[in-house]
Design an enzyme around this catalytic site. Sequence first.
Site, PDB file in Angstrom:
ATOM      1  N   PRO A  61     -63.113 -67.500  19.529  1.00  0.00           N
ATOM      2  CA  PRO A  61     -63.848 -66.250  19.723  1.00  0.00           C
ATOM      3  C   PRO A  61     -65.172 -66.176  18.977  1.00  0.00           C
ATOM      4  CG  PRO A  61     -61.902 -65.894  18.363  1.00  0.00           C
ATOM      5  CD  PRO A  61     -61.785 -67.281  18.940  1.00  0.00           C
ATOM      6  N   ASN A  62     -66.128 -65.603  19.667  1.00  0.00           N
ATOM      7  CA  ASN A  62     -67.486 -65.319  19.164  1.00  0.00           C
ATOM      8  C   ASN A  62     -68.376 -66.554  19.048  1.00  0.00           C
ATOM      9  OD1 ASN A  62     -66.978 -62.445  18.773  1.00  0.00           O
ATOM     10  ND2 ASN A  62     -65.636 -63.098  17.115  1.00  0.00           N
ATOM     11  N   ARG A  76     -75.662 -65.191  16.654  1.00  0.00           N
ATOM     12  CA  ARG A  76     -74.718 -64.570  15.735  1.00  0.00           C
ATOM     13  C   ARG A  76     -74.960 -65.050  14.300  1.00  0.00           C
ATOM     14  NH1 ARG A  76     -68.563 -66.784  15.112  1.00  0.00           N
ATOM     15  NH2 ARG A  76     -67.863 -65.177  13.683  1.00  0.00           N
ATOM     16  N   TYR A 116     -74.395 -69.478  10.754  1.00  0.00           N
ATOM     17  CA  TYR A 116     -73.993 -70.385  11.838  1.00  0.00           C
ATOM     18  C   TYR A 116     -75.145 -71.151  12.488  1.00  0.00           C
ATOM     19  CZ  TYR A 116     -69.618 -67.822  11.367  1.00  0.00           C
ATOM     20  OH  TYR A 116     -68.465 -67.271  10.869  1.00  0.00           O
ATOM     21  N   ASN A 160     -62.217 -75.599  17.022  1.00  0.00           N
ATOM     22  CA  ASN A 160     -62.711 -74.549  16.131  1.00  0.00           C
ATOM     23  C   ASN A 160     -62.157 -73.248  16.684  1.00  0.00           C
ATOM     24  OD1 ASN A 160     -63.995 -72.681  14.563  1.00  0.00           O
ATOM     25  ND2 ASN A 160     -66.042 -73.566  14.762  1.00  0.00           N
ATOM     26  N   ALA A 167     -61.991 -67.154  14.302  1.00  0.00           N
ATOM     27  CA  ALA A 167     -61.169 -66.180  13.570  1.00  0.00           C
ATOM     28  C   ALA A 167     -59.672 -66.383  13.803  1.00  0.00           C
ATOM     29  CB  ALA A 167     -61.581 -64.761  13.970  1.00  0.00           C
ATOM     30  N   GLU A 178     -59.353 -80.042  13.197  1.00  0.00           N
ATOM     31  CA  GLU A 178     -59.823 -78.667  12.988  1.00  0.00           C
ATOM     32  C   GLU A 178     -61.238 -78.712  12.418  1.00  0.00           C
ATOM     33  OE1 GLU A 178     -57.268 -76.262  10.480  1.00  0.00           O
ATOM     34  OE2 GLU A 178     -58.909 -74.871  10.037  1.00  0.00           O
ATOM     35  N   HIS A 209     -64.807 -76.360  11.251  1.00  0.00           N
ATOM     36  CA  HIS A 209     -65.526 -75.100  11.011  1.00  0.00           C
ATOM     37  C   HIS A 209     -66.981 -75.410  10.677  1.00  0.00           C
ATOM     38  CE1 HIS A 209     -61.866 -72.840  11.221  1.00  0.00           C
ATOM     39  NE2 HIS A 209     -61.309 -73.777  10.463  1.00  0.00           N
ATOM     40  N   ARG A 247     -66.118 -68.640   1.384  1.00  0.00           N
ATOM     41  CA  ARG A 247     -66.303 -67.308   1.959  1.00  0.00           C
ATOM     42  C   ARG A 247     -65.104 -66.413   1.594  1.00  0.00           C
ATOM     43  NH1 ARG A 247     -67.983 -67.925   8.060  1.00  0.00           N
ATOM     44  NH2 ARG A 247     -68.521 -65.732   7.719  1.00  0.00           N
TER      45      ARG A 247
HETATM   46  C1  DQA Z   1     -65.708 -70.361  11.787  1.00  0.00           C
HETATM   47  C2  DQA Z   1     -65.223 -69.702  10.500  1.00  0.00           C
HETATM   48  C3  DQA Z   1     -64.291 -68.551  10.811  1.00  0.00           C
HETATM   49  O1  DQA Z   1     -63.833 -67.948   9.604  1.00  0.00           O
HETATM   50  C4  DQA Z   1     -65.018 -67.498  11.611  1.00  0.00           C
HETATM   51  O2  DQA Z   1     -64.133 -66.453  11.968  1.00  0.00           O
HETATM   52  C5  DQA Z   1     -65.709 -68.046  12.805  1.00  0.00           C
HETATM   53  C6  DQA Z   1     -66.356 -69.354  12.720  1.00  0.00           C
HETATM   54  C7  DQA Z   1     -66.744 -71.474  11.506  1.00  0.00           C
HETATM   55  O3  DQA Z   1     -66.947 -72.301  12.390  1.00  0.00           O
HETATM   56  O4  DQA Z   1     -67.358 -71.502  10.438  1.00  0.00           O
HETATM   57  O5  DQA Z   1     -65.828 -67.380  13.831  1.00  0.00           O
HETATM   58  O6  DQA Z   1     -64.597 -70.957  12.427  1.00  0.00           O
END
Ligand code: DQA
Length: 137
Positions: A9-10, A17, A22, A71, A74, A95, A97, A104
Site C-alpha cells: 500500500p501507498n 509521497r 522515499y 515490500n 505498512a 523482504e 524496505h 523510524r
Molecule cells: C516501507 C516502510 C513502511 O514502514 C511504510 O509503511 C511504507 C514503506 C519502506 O519501503 O520504507 O509504506 O515499507
Amino acid sequence: MKIIIINGPNLNLLGKREPEIYGAHSFDDYFKVLQNKFSAIDISYFQSNIEGEIIDKLHEVGFTYDGVILNAAAYTHTSVGIGDAVKATETPVVEVHISNVHAREEFRHQSFIAANAKGVIVGFGLKSYDLAIESFL
Ligand code: DQA
C-alpha cells in the site's frame, strides 16, 4: 530466472509521497531502470493497496517463480495473513524496505514477514530493490 517485485500500500505514490523519506522517483520509472540493468532476468512488477490481493499474488507465483521481492509497506507491520502466505509458499522471498524502518517509529520495527523471508534489505532507498535482485544471482 523469473522474479517478481510485489509492492504494497501507498507505494503507487512513490515520487509524490514524502519524497524526503522515499525519494523523488516513481516506481514505474525505477522499474524500467531495473529491467535495463538486469536484462537477463525476467522481472515483473505488481502493486496493490489491498491485503488480500497481495496474498493472492503470493499464492499465484509462490510455487513457480524463482524469487519474490516483497515490500509489503505498512502491511509488513500488521499482516499475519501476508506473513502466513510467505510461510505457506515455496519461492524464496526477500523482504525489502526503501527507508531504514529501524531508525523510524517503533511500530515499524516489527515485521510479520522477516521470520519466513530468505533475507531482509532495508534503508538503501530504491537501491534496496537492486540489492534484492542481486541476492538471487
Ligand atoms: C516501507 C516502510 C513502511 O514502514 C511504510 O509503511 C511504507 C514503506 C519502506 O519501503 O520504507 O509504506 O515499507
